[in-house]
Design a protein around this motif. Structure first.
Motif, PDB file in Angstrom:
ATOM      1  N   ASP A  55       0.843  -1.002  -0.225  1.00 52.39           N
ATOM      2  CA  ASP A  55       0.140   0.104  -0.241  1.00 52.39           C
ATOM      3  C   ASP A  55       0.518   1.659  -0.038  1.00 52.39           C
ATOM      4  OD1 ASP A  55      -1.978  -1.790  -0.441  1.00 52.39           O
ATOM      5  OD2 ASP A  55      -2.581  -1.142   2.472  1.00 52.39           O
ATOM      6  N   VAL A  56       1.485   1.892  -0.759  1.00 51.82           N
ATOM      7  CA  VAL A  56       1.555   3.647  -1.094  1.00 51.82           C
ATOM      8  C   VAL A  56       0.553   4.520  -0.740  1.00 51.82           C
ATOM      9  CG1 VAL A  56       2.837   5.057  -2.498  1.00 51.82           C
ATOM     10  CG2 VAL A  56       3.034   1.887  -2.682  1.00 51.82           C
ATOM     11  N   GLY A  80      10.397   5.889  -1.297  1.00 52.17           N
ATOM     12  CA  GLY A  80      10.302   6.413   0.141  1.00 52.17           C
ATOM     13  C   GLY A  80      10.244   5.915   1.196  1.00 52.17           C
ATOM     14  N   LYS A  81       9.741   5.907   1.979  1.00 52.39           N
ATOM     15  CA  LYS A  81      10.082   5.171   3.168  1.00 52.39           C
ATOM     16  C   LYS A  81       8.882   4.156   3.190  1.00 52.39           C
ATOM     17  CE  LYS A  81       9.460   8.769   6.146  1.00 52.39           C
ATOM     18  NZ  LYS A  81      10.619   9.776   6.983  1.00 52.39           N
ATOM     19  N   PHE A  82       9.410   3.177   4.352  1.00 51.81           N
ATOM     20  CA  PHE A  82       8.214   2.137   5.208  1.00 51.81           C
ATOM     21  C   PHE A  82       8.322   2.814   6.609  1.00 51.81           C
ATOM     22  CE2 PHE A  82       9.468  -0.989   2.053  1.00 51.81           C
ATOM     23  CZ  PHE A  82       8.398  -2.031   2.320  1.00 51.81           C
ATOM     24  N   VAL A  83       6.935   2.908   6.952  1.00 53.81           N
ATOM     25  CA  VAL A  83       6.420   3.618   7.625  1.00 53.81           C
ATOM     26  C   VAL A  83       5.074   2.847   8.952  1.00 53.81           C
ATOM     27  CG1 VAL A  83       6.634   5.802   7.474  1.00 53.81           C
ATOM     28  CG2 VAL A  83       4.405   4.896   7.236  1.00 53.81           C
ATOM     29  N   ASP A  84       5.280   2.834  10.034  1.00 54.61           N
ATOM     30  CA  ASP A  84       3.674   2.848  10.839  1.00 54.61           C
ATOM     31  C   ASP A  84       3.108   2.909  10.353  1.00 54.61           C
ATOM     32  OD1 ASP A  84       3.104   0.333  12.588  1.00 54.61           O
ATOM     33  OD2 ASP A  84       3.691   1.147  14.007  1.00 54.61           O
ATOM     34  N   ASN A  85       1.420   2.254  10.187  1.00 54.61           N
ATOM     35  CA  ASN A  85       0.359   2.529   9.997  1.00 54.61           C
ATOM     36  C   ASN A  85      -0.114   1.917  11.863  1.00 54.61           C
ATOM     37  OD1 ASN A  85      -1.892   5.093   9.456  1.00 54.61           O
ATOM     38  ND2 ASN A  85      -2.648   4.192   8.108  1.00 54.61           N
ATOM     39  N   SER A  86      -0.201   1.570  12.354  1.00 53.99           N
ATOM     40  CA  SER A  86      -0.830   1.015  13.408  1.00 53.99           C
ATOM     41  C   SER A  86      -1.711   1.681  14.285  1.00 53.99           C
ATOM     42  CB  SER A  86       0.038  -0.610  14.224  1.00 53.99           C
ATOM     43  OG  SER A  86       0.610  -1.179  13.368  1.00 53.99           O
ATOM     44  N   ARG A 101      -2.120  -4.312  13.245  1.00 50.61           N
ATOM     45  CA  ARG A 101      -0.807  -3.733  12.685  1.00 50.61           C
ATOM     46  C   ARG A 101      -1.240  -3.570  11.301  1.00 50.61           C
ATOM     47  NH1 ARG A 101       3.177  -2.398  15.535  1.00 50.61           N
ATOM     48  NH2 ARG A 101       4.821  -3.287  13.693  1.00 50.61           N
ATOM     49  N   ARG A 102      -0.173  -2.844  11.069  1.00 47.94           N
ATOM     50  CA  ARG A 102      -0.867  -2.198   9.008  1.00 47.94           C
ATOM     51  C   ARG A 102       0.881  -1.302   9.350  1.00 47.94           C
ATOM     52  NH1 ARG A 102      -5.837  -0.075   7.265  1.00 47.94           N
ATOM     53  NH2 ARG A 102      -5.755   1.870   8.428  1.00 47.94           N
ATOM     54  N   THR A 103       1.729  -1.224   7.652  1.00 46.93           N
ATOM     55  CA  THR A 103       2.837  -1.415   7.141  1.00 46.93           C
ATOM     56  C   THR A 103       2.310  -0.176   6.091  1.00 46.93           C
ATOM     57  OG1 THR A 103       4.115  -2.398   8.354  1.00 46.93           O
ATOM     58  CG2 THR A 103       4.858  -1.450   6.970  1.00 46.93           C
TER      59      THR A 103
END
Length: 140
Positions: A55-56, A80-86, A101-103
């Motif tokens: 998911d972008v 870009g970069k991976f971020v925690d969207n939990s 938990r969602r990235t």
């Protein structure tokens, strides 16, 4: 900052552009698939590996410009970069539930993959943002 480059295709749906109710900032989201091709040594045929879906999300001017430029199944390069969207949802009883938990991949730059497409680049004027200290202020 650690940046990662992803090369692949937008999923079967067009990117979705919305505006934050809180800030008014543009937010673009789309699914992104990456997979590799290899030549099967026994048959000599090209084969695709199973795609990895990500998911972008993009914000601000990048989101606005990408929404005007991108479409479903387009070949793109995303930096870009991976971020925690939990998050912890609230249950019907008003109590916090277990964390979900969602990235997501936060895009810093998006462009067409010119190995598989052509593009015409049009420079966009800078957009003024509400509350910006550099935007012209109304006369008092």
């Amino acid at each position: 900052m650690n940046e990662i480059t992803l090369v692949g295709n937008i999923g079967k749906d067009d990117p979705k552009l919305v505006y934050s109710e809180r800030t008014g900032e543009a937010v673009l989201k789309f699914s992104f698939a990456q997979n590799d091709r290899y030549r099967d040594r026994q048959t000599g045929e090209w084969r695709d590996t199973k795609p990895v879906w990500t998911d972008v999300v993009a914000f601000g001017d990048l989101a606005d410009n990408a929404a005007e430029s991108l479409h479903a199944r387009a070949a793109v390069i995303v930096i870009g970069k991976f971020v925690d969207n939990s998050f912890r949802p609230v249950g019907e009883d008003g109590q916090l539930q277990s964390e979900v938990r969602r990235t997501e991949f936060r895009a810093l730059a998006i462009g067409p993959d010119l190995r598989r497409a052509t593009a015409t680049v049009t420079r966009q004027p800078r957009r003024e943002r509400t509350g910006s200290t550099t935007a012209p202020q109304p006369a008092t």
